[in-house]
Motif scaffolding. Structure first.
Motif, PDB file in Angstrom:
ATOM      1  N   GLY A  23       0.714  -1.165   0.057  1.00 39.92           N
ATOM      2  CA  GLY A  23      -0.042   0.087  -0.087  1.00 39.92           C
ATOM      3  C   GLY A  23       1.025   1.158  -0.045  1.00 39.92           C
ATOM      4  N   GLY A  24       1.966   1.364   0.703  1.00 39.83           N
ATOM      5  CA  GLY A  24       2.776   2.519   0.674  1.00 39.83           C
ATOM      6  C   GLY A  24       3.519   2.532  -0.817  1.00 39.83           C
ATOM      7  N   ARG A  27       0.848   3.874  -2.890  1.00 46.91           N
ATOM      8  CA  ARG A  27       0.484   5.569  -2.426  1.00 46.91           C
ATOM      9  C   ARG A  27       1.683   6.206  -3.102  1.00 46.91           C
ATOM     10  N   THR A  28       2.778   6.019  -3.296  1.00 46.01           N
ATOM     11  CA  THR A  28       3.808   6.880  -3.871  1.00 46.01           C
ATOM     12  C   THR A  28       3.551   6.911  -5.556  1.00 46.01           C
ATOM     13  N   PRO A  31      -0.302   9.058  -5.852  1.00 42.04           N
ATOM     14  CA  PRO A  31      -0.932   9.864  -4.474  1.00 42.04           C
ATOM     15  C   PRO A  31      -2.124  10.478  -4.481  1.00 42.04           C
ATOM     16  N   TRP A  34      -7.764   6.838  -4.236  1.00 42.42           N
ATOM     17  CA  TRP A  34      -8.462   6.665  -3.222  1.00 42.42           C
ATOM     18  C   TRP A  34      -7.552   5.640  -1.857  1.00 42.42           C
ATOM     19  N   HIS A  35      -6.855   4.897  -2.387  1.00 38.89           N
ATOM     20  CA  HIS A  35      -6.023   4.128  -1.446  1.00 38.89           C
ATOM     21  C   HIS A  35      -4.886   4.771  -0.898  1.00 38.89           C
ATOM     22  N   ALA A  36      -4.658   6.038  -1.469  1.00 35.27           N
ATOM     23  CA  ALA A  36      -3.543   6.904  -0.772  1.00 35.27           C
ATOM     24  C   ALA A  36      -3.810   7.568   0.451  1.00 35.27           C
ATOM     25  N   HIS A  37      -5.056   7.500   0.851  1.00 33.75           N
ATOM     26  CA  HIS A  37      -5.651   8.246   2.074  1.00 33.75           C
ATOM     27  C   HIS A  37      -5.590   7.046   3.216  1.00 33.75           C
ATOM     28  N   TRP A  40      -1.417   3.372   5.602  1.00 35.63           N
ATOM     29  CA  TRP A  40      -0.419   2.247   5.257  1.00 35.63           C
ATOM     30  C   TRP A  40       0.606   2.158   6.334  1.00 35.63           C
ATOM     31  N   ASN A  41       1.237   3.320   6.671  1.00 38.71           N
ATOM     32  CA  ASN A  41       2.456   3.030   7.810  1.00 38.71           C
ATOM     33  C   ASN A  41       1.931   2.537   8.985  1.00 38.71           C
TER      34      ASN A  41
END
Length: 65
Positions: A23-24, A27-28, A31, A34-37, A40-41
Motif C-alpha cells: 500500500g505504501g 501510494r507513491t 498519490p 482513493w487508497h493513498a488516504h 499504510w504505515n
C-alpha cells in the motif's frame, strides 16, 4: 494461547505487513487515488508488531516442549 492461534497470528501479521508495504508503494505511484488516504504505515506497523509478538510466543511454546 495455543500453537494454532499463534500460527494464525503470525500469518495475519505477515499478511498485514505485506499489505502495508504494498500500500505504501501504491501510494507513491498514485498519490491522489482513493487508497493513498489509508494509513499504510500504521497497517504495516501493526502487522510487524503482531508478527513479532506471535514469533516470540511461538518460540516460547516450542522451547517449552
Amino acid at each position: 494461547m495455543d500453537a494454532q492461534a499463534t500460527w494464525t497470528l503470525l500469518a495475519t501479521g505477515a499478511v498485514l505487513a505485506l499489505a502495508g508495504a504494498l500500500g505504501g508503494i501504491a501510494r507513491t505511484k498514485a498519490p491522489l487515488a482513493w487508497h493513498a488516504h489509508l494509513p499504510w504505515n500504521g497497517i504495516a506497523f501493526g502487522g510487524v508488531a503482531t508478527a513479532l509478538m506471535a514469533a516470540v510466543h511461538l518460540f516460547t511454546l516450542l522451547r517449552g516442549a
